[in-house]
Design an enzyme around this catalytic site. Structure first.
Site, mmCIF file in Angstrom:
data_model
loop_
_atom_site.group_PDB
_atom_site.id
_atom_site.type_symbol
_atom_site.label_atom_id
_atom_site.label_comp_id
_atom_site.label_asym_id
_atom_site.label_seq_id
_atom_site.Cartn_x
_atom_site.Cartn_y
_atom_site.Cartn_z
ATOM 1 N N GLU A 162 -2.683 7.312 -4.825
ATOM 2 C CA GLU A 162 -2.756 6.505 -3.540
ATOM 3 C C GLU A 162 -2.448 5.462 -4.671
ATOM 4 O O GLU A 162 -3.444 5.305 -5.968
ATOM 5 C CB GLU A 162 -4.433 6.116 -2.806
ATOM 6 C CG GLU A 162 -4.445 4.962 -1.910
ATOM 7 C CD GLU A 162 -5.497 4.275 -1.787
ATOM 8 O OE1 GLU A 162 -5.872 4.699 -0.647
ATOM 9 O OE2 GLU A 162 -6.280 4.030 -2.590
ATOM 10 N N TYR A 166 1.149 -1.104 -0.116
ATOM 11 C CA TYR A 166 0.031 0.009 -0.090
ATOM 12 C C TYR A 166 0.530 0.996 -0.198
ATOM 13 O O TYR A 166 1.157 0.915 0.384
ATOM 14 C CB TYR A 166 -1.154 -0.068 1.482
ATOM 15 C CG TYR A 166 -2.113 1.167 1.162
ATOM 16 C CD1 TYR A 166 -2.634 1.633 0.525
ATOM 17 C CD2 TYR A 166 -0.858 2.546 1.843
ATOM 18 C CE1 TYR A 166 -3.353 2.725 0.478
ATOM 19 C CE2 TYR A 166 -1.955 3.280 2.489
ATOM 20 C CZ TYR A 166 -3.125 3.922 1.019
ATOM 21 O OH TYR A 166 -3.523 5.034 1.193
#
Ligand code: GDP
Ligand code: MN
Length: 390
Positions: A197, A109
Site C-alpha cells: 500500500e 491512494y
C-alpha cells in the site's frame, strides 16, 4: 508478517518506486544528525510502528529545524503510539525515520491486495489519497478504481496506462505511474507479499510521483523461501501472547470475553465462537491447535489461554481428523495436573480415537465436564462460569 514503512520503502525503491531520501534514527541525537545529513530546511519525522494512522495519532511531524527534529524525536522514543488501528496499548516506538520533506500537490491512494474471488492480485486505487481505504470506500466509493492482474501475463503496460488515465494523470506522470505500478506488482509477486500500500502516493509541486508512505505485509507461509524478508521481522511490534503461541505452532488471537477456547481448525474455532455467543457467552480468544497436536502442544495451549487473566472457563472442542482424541485427552489431563487448574474445563471430543479419548477423560478422576455436541459444549461452558455480580 508486517514490516516497517522504511523497510517497505527500501524494498520498493529497489524495484523502481521513487521514494524520498531519508535515514533511520535510534535516538533523538541521531535524528538531528540525520536531518543535517539530508540537508534542506524541512524534514518529516515519522514513528516506525506496525500501524497506519500515525499522522492523526501524533506520530508524524513536519519539522523546520534540526532542533525541532530532535525535540519531536525525544517525545516519541519509548512511547506507546495508540492509533485508530492499534489496541489501547498501542505500539512501542523504538525507531524513527527522518525524511526530506516533500512538496505535495496531490495525494493518490494505491494498494495491491489478493482478491480471493478472482484468485488474482488486484490493484485498488483512488485519486483521493491520504484517507484510509476503509474511509475512502465509505465516503467516496466512486473514486475507487479496481483492476485484476492475469498471473500468466503479468501487469500489462496498457492496463497500467489505463489506470493512470482513470486517476486523472497526464503526460509524463502516466509513464511514471506505469513504472511504479510495474515495480509494485513485481515486488508483490517476487517476495510473496499479501499487501502493498502506498498512501499517499503524491504528485509533487514539480509534477513528479513519489511514494510518501509505504506498507507491505507478507505471507508467513512463504517466509521459508524469503529469507531477506523474514529477517525484517520485529517482535517488538507483535502481541507477545500471539508471537509466543506462534512459536509453539498455535494460532492465537486474544479477545475480550471470559471463555477460553482450545480448538482444532480455524473453521471449527470460528463456529465454536459463534456457538458460545449464541449460548449467551463471550469467547476470550481464538485458538487453533492445528493438526496432529501432541499432548505437549495441548498443554502449551492451556498455558497460552491462561496467560489471559480474565479467563473463567476453558472449552476444549476437538473434531479429530488428523488429530487424535486420545492425544488431546492426554494433553488435557496433563495440563490439569501440571498447571494446577482451578477453573472449570468443558471437553467435547469427536472423531479419530474418540472412545479412547473419552476413556482417558473418564478415568482421570478429574472434575472435567464432558459434552457430546458443539451446542451442548457451548451451553455447558456458559453455565459453568462463576456467577457474575448482576
Ligand atoms: P500514516 O498516517 O501512518 O498513514 O502516515 P503517512 O506517512 O501517510 O503520513 C501522514 C500524513 O503526513 C500524510 O498523509 C501527509 O499528509 C503528511 N506528510 C507525510 N510526509 C510529508 C511530507 O513530506 N510533506 C508534507 N507536506 N506532508 C507530509
Ligand atoms: Mn499513510
Amino acid at each position: 508478517m508486517d514490516i516497517h514503512e522504511y523497510q517497505a520503502k527500501e524494498i520498493l525503491a529497489r524495484f523502481g518506486v521513487p521514494v524520498p531520501r531519508g535515514g533511520l534514527a535510534y535516538s533523538p541525537e541521531q535524528a538531528g544528525y540525520r536531518a543535517r545529513e539530508l540537508g534542506g530546511s524541512a524534514w518529516v519525522v515519522k514513528a516506525q510502528v506496525h500501524s497506519g494512522g500515525r499522522g492523526a495519532a501524533g506520530g508524524v511531524k513536519l519539522c523546520r529545524s534540526e532542533a525541532e527534529v530532535q525535540e519531536f524525536a525525544s517525545t516519541l522514543f519509548g512511547k506507546q503510539l495508540v492509533t485508530k488501528q492499534t489496541d489501547a496499548n498501542g505500539k512501542g516506538v523504538y525507531r524513527l525515520w527522518v525524511e526530506a520533506a516533500s512538496d505535495i500537490a496531490r495525494e493518490i491512494y494505491l494498494g495491491f491486495v489478493l482478491d480471493r474471488k478472482s484468485e488474482r492480485i488486484m490493484i485498488v486505487a483512488s485519486g483521493h489519497g491520504g484517507m484510509e481505504i476503509e474511509d475512502l470506500a465509505e465516503e467516496d466509493p466512486d473514486s475507487l478504481v479496481r483492476m485484476t492482474i492475469d498471473p500468466a501475463v503479468g501487469l500489462c503496460p496498457f492496463q497500467a496506462r489505463e489506470l493512470a488515465f482513470k486517476l486523472g494523470l497526464d503526460g509524463g506522470q502516466v509513464a511514471q505511474m506505469v513504472t511504479i505500478l510495474t515495480a509494485c506488482y513485481r515486488a508483490y509477486r517476487d517476495l510473496d507479499a499479501m499487501m502493498v500500500e502506498i498512501n499517499p502516493l503524491v504528485v509533487t509541486g514539480t509534477g513528479d510521483l513519489v511514494a510518501l508512505d509505504a506498507k507491505m505485509s507478507f505471507d508467513t507461509n512463504a517466509l521459508f523461501r524469503q529469507q531477506q524478508v523474514a529477517e525484517l521481522r520485529d517482535r517488538s511490534q507483535e502481541d507477545p501472547r500471539e508471537s509466543t503461541a506462534g512459536d509453539h505452532g498455535l494460532s492465537y488471537v486474544g479477545l475480550d470475553g471470559d471463555i477460553g477456547c482450545i480448538i482444532n481448525g480455524a473453521g471449527l474455532a470460528m463456529a465454536t465462537m459463534d456457538m458460545i455467543k449464541l449460548a449467551g457467552g463471550e469467547p476470550a480468544n481464538f485458538l487453533d491447535i492445528g493438526g496432529g497436536a501432541s499432548p505437549e502442544r495441548v498443554v502449551r495451549a492451556f498455558r497460552t489461554v491462561l496467560t489471559d487473566g480474565g479467563v473463567s472457563v476453558i472449552l476444549v472442542n476437538i473434531f479429530a481428523g488428523i488429530n487424535r482424541c486420545d492425544w488431546v485427552a492426554e494433553g488435557v489431563v496433563q495440563a490439569y495436573r501440571e498447571v494446577g487448574l482451578t477453573i472449570p474445563v468443558v471437553v467435547r471430543l469427536a472423531g479419530t480415537n474418540v472412545e479412547e479419548g473419552n476413556r482417558i477423560i473418564a478415568e482421570s478422576g478429574l472434575p472435567l465436564i464432558t459434552a457430546d455436541t458443539l451446542a451442548d459444549a457451548a451451553a455447558k461452558a456458559v453455565a459453568a462460569r462463576p456467577r457474575q455480580a448482576a
